[in-house]
Enzyme design. Structure first.
Site, short mmCIF file in Angstrom:
data_model
loop_
_atom_site.label_atom_id
_atom_site.label_comp_id
_atom_site.label_asym_id
_atom_site.label_seq_id
_atom_site.Cartn_x
_atom_site.Cartn_y
_atom_site.Cartn_z
N ALA A 24 0.79 -1.38 -0.04
CA ALA A 24 0.11 -0.01 0.02
C ALA A 24 0.79 1.34 0.05
O ALA A 24 0.36 2.37 -0.44
CB ALA A 24 -1.13 0.09 1.13
N PHE A 35 -2.42 0.83 5.26
CA PHE A 35 -3.29 0.31 6.35
C PHE A 35 -2.74 0.61 7.58
O PHE A 35 -3.64 0.90 8.62
CB PHE A 35 -3.58 -1.17 5.95
CG PHE A 35 -4.29 -1.19 4.69
CD1 PHE A 35 -3.38 -1.46 3.55
CD2 PHE A 35 -5.47 -1.39 4.66
CE1 PHE A 35 -4.17 -1.90 2.25
CE2 PHE A 35 -6.31 -1.92 3.22
CZ PHE A 35 -5.46 -2.14 2.34
N ARG A 36 -1.62 0.65 7.85
CA ARG A 36 -1.07 0.06 9.17
C ARG A 36 0.06 1.43 9.46
O ARG A 36 0.42 1.55 10.73
CB ARG A 36 -0.21 -0.99 9.28
CG ARG A 36 -1.16 -2.44 9.18
CD ARG A 36 -0.31 -3.51 9.06
NE ARG A 36 -1.44 -4.65 9.04
CZ ARG A 36 -1.89 -5.01 7.66
NH1 ARG A 36 -1.53 -4.31 6.81
NH2 ARG A 36 -2.78 -6.14 7.71
N GLN A 103 0.43 -6.13 -3.64
CA GLN A 103 -0.62 -6.67 -2.79
C GLN A 103 -1.74 -5.75 -2.73
O GLN A 103 -3.00 -5.74 -2.13
CB GLN A 103 -0.25 -6.51 -1.26
CG GLN A 103 1.03 -7.56 -0.78
CD GLN A 103 1.62 -7.26 0.50
OE1 GLN A 103 1.19 -7.74 1.39
NE2 GLN A 103 2.67 -6.63 0.18
N ASP A 106 -5.43 -1.57 -6.15
CA ASP A 106 -5.69 -0.35 -7.00
C ASP A 106 -5.69 -0.20 -8.49
O ASP A 106 -6.05 0.88 -9.14
CB ASP A 106 -5.36 0.76 -5.98
CG ASP A 106 -3.77 0.67 -5.99
OD1 ASP A 106 -3.25 1.05 -5.08
OD2 ASP A 106 -3.10 0.23 -7.36
N HIS A 121 -3.83 -9.88 -4.15
CA HIS A 121 -5.03 -9.71 -3.42
C HIS A 121 -6.37 -9.27 -4.40
O HIS A 121 -7.24 -8.88 -4.09
CB HIS A 121 -4.95 -8.70 -2.18
CG HIS A 121 -4.14 -9.10 -1.31
ND1 HIS A 121 -3.25 -8.25 -0.48
CD2 HIS A 121 -3.53 -10.45 -1.05
CE1 HIS A 121 -2.60 -9.18 0.45
NE2 HIS A 121 -2.70 -10.24 -0.06
N CYS A 150 -26.84 -8.24 -10.02
CA CYS A 150 -26.44 -8.65 -11.71
C CYS A 150 -27.92 -8.69 -12.32
O CYS A 150 -29.05 -8.45 -11.28
CB CYS A 150 -26.04 -10.07 -11.48
SG CYS A 150 -25.65 -10.95 -13.31
N THR A 190 5.47 -1.82 2.19
CA THR A 190 4.80 -3.00 2.49
C THR A 190 5.58 -3.31 4.06
O THR A 190 6.53 -3.26 4.10
CB THR A 190 4.77 -4.16 1.60
OG1 THR A 190 3.99 -5.09 2.59
CG2 THR A 190 6.02 -4.69 1.27
N1 APR Z 1 7.04 4.77 0.27
C1 APR Z 1 7.60 3.77 0.56
N2 APR Z 1 7.08 3.05 1.75
C2 APR Z 1 5.87 3.89 2.24
C3 APR Z 1 5.35 4.83 1.71
C4 APR Z 1 6.01 5.34 0.58
N3 APR Z 1 5.74 6.57 0.08
N4 APR Z 1 3.94 5.17 2.29
C5 APR Z 1 4.13 4.23 3.41
N5 APR Z 1 5.07 3.38 3.19
C6 APR Z 1 5.11 2.21 3.94
C7 APR Z 1 4.63 2.24 5.72
O1 APR Z 1 5.79 3.01 6.32
C8 APR Z 1 4.28 0.76 5.81
O2 APR Z 1 5.58 0.25 6.25
O3 APR Z 1 4.34 1.32 3.36
C9 APR Z 1 3.97 0.07 4.43
C10 APR Z 1 2.50 0.05 4.22
O4 APR Z 1 1.92 -1.11 5.03
P1 APR Z 1 0.56 -1.50 5.25
O5 APR Z 1 -0.25 -0.30 5.54
O6 APR Z 1 0.70 -2.90 6.21
O7 APR Z 1 0.38 -2.06 3.56
P2 APR Z 1 0.72 -3.33 3.13
O8 APR Z 1 2.01 -3.74 3.61
O9 APR Z 1 0.40 -3.34 1.85
O10 APR Z 1 -0.41 -4.51 3.77
C11 APR Z 1 -0.68 -5.55 3.40
O11 APR Z 1 -2.67 -6.28 4.43
O12 APR Z 1 -4.88 -5.53 4.81
C12 APR Z 1 -4.12 -6.20 3.93
O13 APR Z 1 -4.94 -6.65 1.98
C13 APR Z 1 -4.32 -5.65 2.73
O14 APR Z 1 -2.76 -5.85 0.76
C14 APR Z 1 -3.00 -5.43 2.22
C15 APR Z 1 -1.96 -5.98 3.02
#
Ligand code: APR
Length: 241
Positions: A24, A35-36, A103, A106, A121, A150, A190
């Site tokens: 994300a 998300f986190r 993951q 979008d 996903h 539908c 991530t």
């Molecule tokens: N560049 C690099 N890293 C970034 C940036 C950026 N501009 N902005 C945010 N981050 C980092 C954050 O610090 C965090 O470590 O990206 C990471 C996002 O982590 P999450 O919010 O946990 O997202 P993700 O790892 O994709 O979550 C995995 O969780 O809920 C499920 O299905 C959902 O696909 C998602 C999965």
């Protein structure tokens, strides 16, 4: 960051089979919250925890509430590819990028023009009638109220992997194959918090593991390069040659 981007440039120049594993954080620079992170979706307050709302049991038991949350918080039709997506398209065009394993749902990597994309996903752009199997685009969700139906009367379900559901096995096989054959793996945006996706980077046996994230991740200690920054900002400085 400058020194690190110089090292990233050298790694990419030498790379012949680069794979990008993203989350994300790759889309935050397109205006989609992750998300986190502190301001991420999972740290906002709702009637139920977002991880509960985005589960299969919630979808089938409270579809009205699921679609209300999904339309408000999971669909960003005005989001556009940022510098990271655009540079990855250039890398695929140059024949250096063998795949993007994302993951994210979008669709921004495909919107940027990349074809070698493994959407672990799923994607908001594909939706299926649970009764007759007819396929619908995003507009069937956007241009409807409540539970989208539908023509046959069945519920149209987004082709995204909800908590409690399995990932598509062919997508997994393709993603892990490319990761296992890569000479460079870039893990960006991530938290590596969700399985089984996070475990797929363990298939990497190549030379250079690069992590790009403002925060620490569990992959940092294995990385040959860690860039503590934003992936769009870093990738924007890369020259594809
Ligand atoms: N560049 C690099 N890293 C970034 C940036 C950026 N501009 N902005 C945010 N981050 C980092 C954050 O610090 C965090 O470590 O990206 C990471 C996002 O982590 P999450 O919010 O946990 O997202 P993700 O790892 O994709 O979550 C995995 O969780 O809920 C499920 O299905 C959902 O696909 C998602 C999965």
């Amino acid at each position: 960051m400058t020194h690190n981007v110089k090292t990233l440039q050298e790694i990419i120049d030498k790379g012949r089979r680069i794979v990008f594993f993203g989350g994300a954080g790759v889309s935050t620079e397109s205006g989609i919250p992750d998300f986190r992170s502190a301001d991420g979706l999972y740290n906002q307050k709702y009637a139920y925890p977002p991880e509960v709302i985005l589960s299969d049991t919630f979808f089938y038991s409270k579809p009205e509430e699921f679609f209300k949350f999904y339309r408000e918080k999971m669909i960003f039709p005005n989001a556009r590819p940022n510098a990271a997506h655009k540079k990855l398209f250039e890398l695929e065009q140059a024949g250096k990028l063998r795949g993007i394993v994302t993951q994210n749902i979008d669709g921004l990597h495909r919107m940027a023009g990349n074809r070698l994309v493994y959407e672990l996903h799923g994607t908001i752009y594909e939706n299926t009638c649970l009764n007759c199997g007819r396929k619908y685009g995003l507009d069937a969700i956007m241009n409807s109220e409540g539970v989208p139906r539908c023509e046959c009367g069945g519920v149209i379900k987004p082709d995204v992997v909800l908590y409690g559901e399995s990932l598509d096995k062919y997508t997994i096989m393709g993603a892990c194959r490319e990761i296992s054959q890569a000479d460079v793996l870039i893990v960006a945006g991530t938290s590596l918090a969700v399985q089984p996706a996070a475990s797929f980077i363990d298939y990497f046996g190549g030379r250079e593991l690069v992590v790009i994230n403002p925060d620490a991740t569990s992959a940092d200690e294995r990385a040959t390069l860690v860039i503590r920054g934003r992936v769009g900002e870093a990738m924007e400085k890369i020259v594809v040659r």
